[in-house]
Design a protein around this motif. Structure first.
Motif, PDB file in Angstrom:
ATOM      1  N   THR A 297      -7.871  -0.432   5.391  1.00  0.00           N
ATOM      2  CA  THR A 297      -8.333  -1.065   4.163  1.00  0.00           C
ATOM      3  C   THR A 297      -7.280  -2.049   3.693  1.00  0.00           C
ATOM      4  O   THR A 297      -6.093  -1.715   3.626  1.00  0.00           O
ATOM      5  CB  THR A 297      -8.594  -0.010   3.066  1.00  0.00           C
ATOM      6  OG1 THR A 297      -9.588   0.904   3.534  1.00  0.00           O
ATOM      7  CG2 THR A 297      -9.076  -0.676   1.788  1.00  0.00           C
ATOM      8  N   VAL A 298      -7.701  -3.257   3.384  1.00  0.00           N
ATOM      9  CA  VAL A 298      -6.775  -4.302   2.955  1.00  0.00           C
ATOM     10  C   VAL A 298      -6.859  -4.460   1.445  1.00  0.00           C
ATOM     11  O   VAL A 298      -7.949  -4.645   0.889  1.00  0.00           O
ATOM     12  CB  VAL A 298      -7.081  -5.635   3.661  1.00  0.00           C
ATOM     13  CG1 VAL A 298      -6.145  -6.743   3.170  1.00  0.00           C
ATOM     14  CG2 VAL A 298      -6.956  -5.468   5.173  1.00  0.00           C
ATOM     15  N   THR A 299      -5.708  -4.360   0.788  1.00  0.00           N
ATOM     16  CA  THR A 299      -5.617  -4.520  -0.651  1.00  0.00           C
ATOM     17  C   THR A 299      -4.936  -5.841  -0.966  1.00  0.00           C
ATOM     18  O   THR A 299      -3.890  -6.145  -0.382  1.00  0.00           O
ATOM     19  CB  THR A 299      -4.808  -3.363  -1.267  1.00  0.00           C
ATOM     20  OG1 THR A 299      -5.437  -2.122  -0.936  1.00  0.00           O
ATOM     21  CG2 THR A 299      -4.722  -3.506  -2.781  1.00  0.00           C
ATOM     22  N   PRO A 300      -5.501  -6.659  -1.848  1.00  0.00           N
ATOM     23  CA  PRO A 300      -4.896  -7.957  -2.142  1.00  0.00           C
ATOM     24  C   PRO A 300      -3.445  -7.825  -2.608  1.00  0.00           C
ATOM     25  O   PRO A 300      -3.131  -6.971  -3.436  1.00  0.00           O
ATOM     26  CB  PRO A 300      -5.777  -8.520  -3.267  1.00  0.00           C
ATOM     27  CG  PRO A 300      -7.068  -7.795  -3.150  1.00  0.00           C
ATOM     28  CD  PRO A 300      -6.730  -6.435  -2.638  1.00  0.00           C
ATOM     29  N   GLY A 301      -2.572  -8.638  -2.030  1.00  0.00           N
ATOM     30  CA  GLY A 301      -1.189  -8.688  -2.455  1.00  0.00           C
ATOM     31  C   GLY A 301      -0.312  -7.573  -1.935  1.00  0.00           C
ATOM     32  O   GLY A 301       0.870  -7.492  -2.282  1.00  0.00           O
ATOM     33  N   GLN A 302      -0.853  -6.690  -1.082  1.00  0.00           N
ATOM     34  CA  GLN A 302      -0.078  -5.582  -0.550  1.00  0.00           C
ATOM     35  C   GLN A 302      -0.154  -5.571   0.973  1.00  0.00           C
ATOM     36  O   GLN A 302      -1.200  -5.870   1.549  1.00  0.00           O
ATOM     37  CB  GLN A 302      -0.602  -4.245  -1.079  1.00  0.00           C
ATOM     38  CG  GLN A 302      -0.520  -4.091  -2.584  1.00  0.00           C
ATOM     39  CD  GLN A 302      -1.028  -2.733  -3.047  1.00  0.00           C
ATOM     40  OE1 GLN A 302      -1.190  -1.810  -2.244  1.00  0.00           O
ATOM     41  NE2 GLN A 302      -1.295  -2.606  -4.341  1.00  0.00           N
ATOM     42  N   ALA A 303       0.948  -5.197   1.608  1.00  0.00           N
ATOM     43  CA  ALA A 303       0.941  -5.056   3.058  1.00  0.00           C
ATOM     44  C   ALA A 303       0.039  -3.895   3.443  1.00  0.00           C
ATOM     45  O   ALA A 303       0.188  -2.788   2.928  1.00  0.00           O
ATOM     46  CB  ALA A 303       2.352  -4.824   3.584  1.00  0.00           C
ATOM     47  N   SER A 304      -0.922  -4.164   4.327  1.00  0.00           N
ATOM     48  CA  SER A 304      -1.908  -3.158   4.713  1.00  0.00           C
ATOM     49  C   SER A 304      -1.955  -3.056   6.228  1.00  0.00           C
ATOM     50  O   SER A 304      -2.048  -4.065   6.921  1.00  0.00           O
ATOM     51  CB  SER A 304      -3.297  -3.528   4.178  1.00  0.00           C
ATOM     52  OG  SER A 304      -3.268  -3.756   2.782  1.00  0.00           O
ATOM     53  N   LYS A 305      -1.914  -1.840   6.722  1.00  0.00           N
ATOM     54  CA  LYS A 305      -1.971  -1.607   8.166  1.00  0.00           C
ATOM     55  C   LYS A 305      -3.421  -1.639   8.640  1.00  0.00           C
ATOM     56  O   LYS A 305      -4.276  -0.922   8.124  1.00  0.00           O
ATOM     57  CB  LYS A 305      -1.337  -0.260   8.512  1.00  0.00           C
ATOM     58  CG  LYS A 305      -1.262   0.029  10.000  1.00  0.00           C
ATOM     59  CD  LYS A 305      -0.566   1.363  10.236  1.00  0.00           C
ATOM     60  CE  LYS A 305      -0.447   1.681  11.725  1.00  0.00           C
ATOM     61  NZ  LYS A 305       0.255   2.974  11.944  1.00  0.00           N
ATOM     62  N   VAL A 306      -3.682  -2.475   9.629  1.00  0.00           N
ATOM     63  CA  VAL A 306      -5.018  -2.613  10.201  1.00  0.00           C
ATOM     64  C   VAL A 306      -4.899  -2.447  11.710  1.00  0.00           C
ATOM     65  O   VAL A 306      -4.041  -3.076  12.338  1.00  0.00           O
ATOM     66  CB  VAL A 306      -5.636  -3.982   9.863  1.00  0.00           C
ATOM     67  CG1 VAL A 306      -6.926  -4.190  10.623  1.00  0.00           C
ATOM     68  CG2 VAL A 306      -5.884  -4.094   8.363  1.00  0.00           C
ATOM     69  N   ILE A 307      -5.733  -1.608  12.280  1.00  0.00           N
ATOM     70  CA  ILE A 307      -5.741  -1.388  13.729  1.00  0.00           C
ATOM     71  C   ILE A 307      -7.084  -1.843  14.281  1.00  0.00           C
ATOM     72  O   ILE A 307      -8.143  -1.426  13.808  1.00  0.00           O
ATOM     73  CB  ILE A 307      -5.492   0.090  14.080  1.00  0.00           C
ATOM     74  CG1 ILE A 307      -4.138   0.552  13.537  1.00  0.00           C
ATOM     75  CG2 ILE A 307      -5.557   0.296  15.595  1.00  0.00           C
ATOM     76  CD1 ILE A 307      -3.865   2.034  13.753  1.00  0.00           C
ATOM     77  N   LEU A 308      -7.053  -2.708  15.278  1.00  0.00           N
ATOM     78  CA  LEU A 308      -8.245  -3.152  15.987  1.00  0.00           C
ATOM     79  C   LEU A 308      -8.220  -2.501  17.371  1.00  0.00           C
ATOM     80  O   LEU A 308      -7.323  -2.757  18.174  1.00  0.00           O
ATOM     81  CB  LEU A 308      -8.253  -4.678  16.091  1.00  0.00           C
ATOM     82  CG  LEU A 308      -8.416  -5.404  14.754  1.00  0.00           C
ATOM     83  CD1 LEU A 308      -8.081  -6.879  14.890  1.00  0.00           C
ATOM     84  CD2 LEU A 308      -9.821  -5.231  14.219  1.00  0.00           C
ATOM     85  N   SER A 309      -9.202  -1.638  17.651  1.00  0.00           N
ATOM     86  CA  SER A 309      -9.221  -0.851  18.883  1.00  0.00           C
ATOM     87  C   SER A 309     -10.340  -1.328  19.800  1.00  0.00           C
ATOM     88  O   SER A 309     -11.473  -1.547  19.357  1.00  0.00           O
ATOM     89  CB  SER A 309      -9.418   0.638  18.561  1.00  0.00           C
ATOM     90  OG  SER A 309      -8.358   1.118  17.755  1.00  0.00           O
ATOM     91  N   VAL A 310     -10.012  -1.451  21.091  1.00  0.00           N
ATOM     92  CA  VAL A 310     -10.933  -1.993  22.081  1.00  0.00           C
ATOM     93  C   VAL A 310     -11.455  -0.873  22.978  1.00  0.00           C
ATOM     94  O   VAL A 310     -10.675  -0.064  23.500  1.00  0.00           O
ATOM     95  CB  VAL A 310     -10.235  -3.064  22.942  1.00  0.00           C
ATOM     96  CG1 VAL A 310     -11.231  -3.684  23.937  1.00  0.00           C
ATOM     97  CG2 VAL A 310      -9.612  -4.150  22.062  1.00  0.00           C
TER      98      VAL A 310
ATOM     99  N   PRO B 172      -3.930 -12.701   0.603  1.00  0.00           N
ATOM    100  CA  PRO B 172      -3.468 -13.426  -0.572  1.00  0.00           C
ATOM    101  C   PRO B 172      -4.334 -13.234  -1.805  1.00  0.00           C
ATOM    102  O   PRO B 172      -3.880 -13.423  -2.923  1.00  0.00           O
ATOM    103  CB  PRO B 172      -3.496 -14.887  -0.127  1.00  0.00           C
ATOM    104  CG  PRO B 172      -4.524 -14.925   0.946  1.00  0.00           C
ATOM    105  CD  PRO B 172      -4.404 -13.605   1.655  1.00  0.00           C
ATOM    106  N   SER B 173      -5.597 -12.836  -1.634  1.00  0.00           N
ATOM    107  CA  SER B 173      -6.504 -12.709  -2.765  1.00  0.00           C
ATOM    108  C   SER B 173      -7.686 -11.856  -2.366  1.00  0.00           C
ATOM    109  O   SER B 173      -7.934 -11.615  -1.186  1.00  0.00           O
ATOM    110  CB  SER B 173      -6.992 -14.093  -3.219  1.00  0.00           C
ATOM    111  OG  SER B 173      -7.769 -14.691  -2.191  1.00  0.00           O
ATOM    112  N   ALA B 174      -8.441 -11.418  -3.361  1.00  0.00           N
ATOM    113  CA  ALA B 174      -9.700 -10.739  -3.083  1.00  0.00           C
ATOM    114  C   ALA B 174     -10.706 -11.764  -2.581  1.00  0.00           C
ATOM    115  O   ALA B 174     -10.586 -12.958  -2.821  1.00  0.00           O
ATOM    116  CB  ALA B 174     -10.219 -10.055  -4.346  1.00  0.00           C
TER     117      ALA B 174
END
Length: 323
Positions: free
Chosen positions: A190-203, A260-262
């Motif tokens: 989950t990406v929150t505006p203005g905060q570093a968010s961990k995202v994993i894309l799995s193949v 950078p923004s919602a």
């Protein structure tokens, strides 16, 4: 040690929406006037304003992206020529290699279809050239991502109009999966505006995780993100790199994202397996309204054997990369 790369952040305040003033099926109008070194997306040389993201301007940091033409006709193999000009008006000829290339060119129609990530050839006079698949008419944005020798990374943007019958497409709904060429890519995080968010894309393929992804441009995956409201460009790379002893070759590719923004973003993930580069596409909603994602988005997407990777779907091999 992981080399974490983030989306560039900035304060919300740029809400101009670039539209396409054409009705469905309309033929594009007369050729616009040739762009100048400082067009509507340019600013005077000097520090980049903090609120401006990459690709929003044709001129930045003392350099200008100049396309040889601002208008062309829809066709499958259209030659594009352009130059990067310095503040003295002379073409830039010396670049700093970044992810195995001197320059990365991203081309996408303004409704987020027809995405291409290609690598042009540079001649001795400072002119870049590459064939593009422009079979779909409409207004495109061209992004040049590069670093001058000894300088900072820049992304410059310019508009390209492709005449013909325009077929505008709605933005695909937000989804956590994308299917391309028999592969399924799943987005977790989950990406929150203005905060570093961990995202994993799995193949995965046929329900089985892919654990032998191949390096492409010195990484197991490349992610380009465009904010749908204004086509602000964000180019990120995964955490870690092939050969560092700690980064696995799949199934998951980890990114740390600072949005950078919602709002809505369109994500384009390039990955290579069995000698073929494919692109998985997602719509990501950041902030309010991001809770529910629709089922898998399926597209025929692009599969091009290396080294003939030419914009995800183009049949013409990309020319050898010059530098």
């Amino acid at each position: 040690m992981h080399a974490t790369t983030k989306f560039a952040g900035f304060a919300l305040g740029l809400a101009a929406v670039f539209g396409i003033a054409l009705a469905t099926g309309a033929v594009l109008g007369p050729e616009p006037a040739a762009p100048t070194a400082h067009d509507s997306n340019a600013h005077e040389d000097g520090p980049r304003p903090a609120e401006v993201l990459g690709g929003m301007m044709a001129t930045d940091g003392g350099y200008t992206l100049r396309l040889d033409t601002a208008l062309t006709t829809a066709a499958p193999n259209v030659p594009l020529r352009f130059r990067i000009l310095g503040s003295d008006g002379a073409p830039l000829t010396r670049y700093q290699r970044n992810h195995d290339k001197d320059l990365h060119l991203i081309v996408v129609r303004r409704d987020m279809v027809a995405f291409q990530h290609v690598h042009p050839t540079l001649d001795g006079d400072g002119t870049w050239s590459v064939p593009l698949d422009l079979t779909r008419a409409g207004d495109y944005r061209v992004f040049a991502d590069f670093s001058p020798e000894g300088g900072d990374n820049l992304t410059l943007g310019a508009d390209l109009r492709v005449a013909g019958n325009y077929d505008p497409q709605p933005l695909p709904v937000a989804a956590t999966t994308s299917t391309v060429g028999g592969y399924t890519v799943t987005l977790d995080g989950t990406v929150t505006p203005g905060q570093a968010s961990k995202v994993i894309l799995s193949v995965s393929r046929d329900g089985k995780p892919v654990t032998d992804l191949q390096p492409y441009l010195a990484a197991y995956g490349h992610l380009v993100a465009l904010r749908t409201a204004d086509l602000a460009y964000l180019h990120v790379h995964p955490d870690g790199h092939p050969g560092d002893g700690i980064t696995p070759a799949g199934p998951g590719i980890t990114f740390y994202v600072t949005a950078p923004s919602a709002g809505d973003y369109r994500l384009f993930l390039d990955f290579q397996h069995e000698g073929v580069v494919r692109t998985a596409e997602f719509t990501l909603t950041v902030g309010p309204g991001a809770a529910a994602a629709e089922p898998a988005a399926t597209h025929d997407g692009a599969a091009t054997p290396e080294p003939a990777h030419n914009g995800h779907g183009g049949a013409t091999p990309a020319p050898a990369h010059g530098h």
